[in-house]
Design a protein around this motif. Structure first.
Motif: not given
Length: 78
Positions: A4-15
């Motif tokens: 997926f394009p990097l510009k489509e990344v809204q957020s990231t988080r770890t659990q």
């Protein structure tokens, strides 16, 4: 494998890892405001992946801001 394009990344988080597993989860929210989906990965270096994505996103935003601002010489001509 997923792309997926990097510009489509809204957020990231770890659990934290769940009981019975040894690796943390990484959740990546992809899409726009109307159409979002979450991709969940479980990997040993999840925190590092979030850091790398954040670094690339900051670079993209910085580059975009530089393109949108006028250089000082053009501002004085206005």
């Amino acid at each position: 494998m997923v792309r997926f394009p990097l510009k489509e990344v809204q957020s990231t988080r770890t659990q934290r890892p769940t009981s019975g597993s040894s690796y943390p989860y990484v959740e990546i929210m992809i899409g726009d405001l109307l159409n979002q989906r979450i991709t969940q990965l479980q990997l040993e270096q999840g925190l590092e992946l979030c850091r790398v994505i954040a670094m690339h996103m900051e670079n993209m935003l910085s580059f975009r801001e530089k393109r949108l601002t006028l250089p000082p010489s053009e501002i004085t001509l206005l």
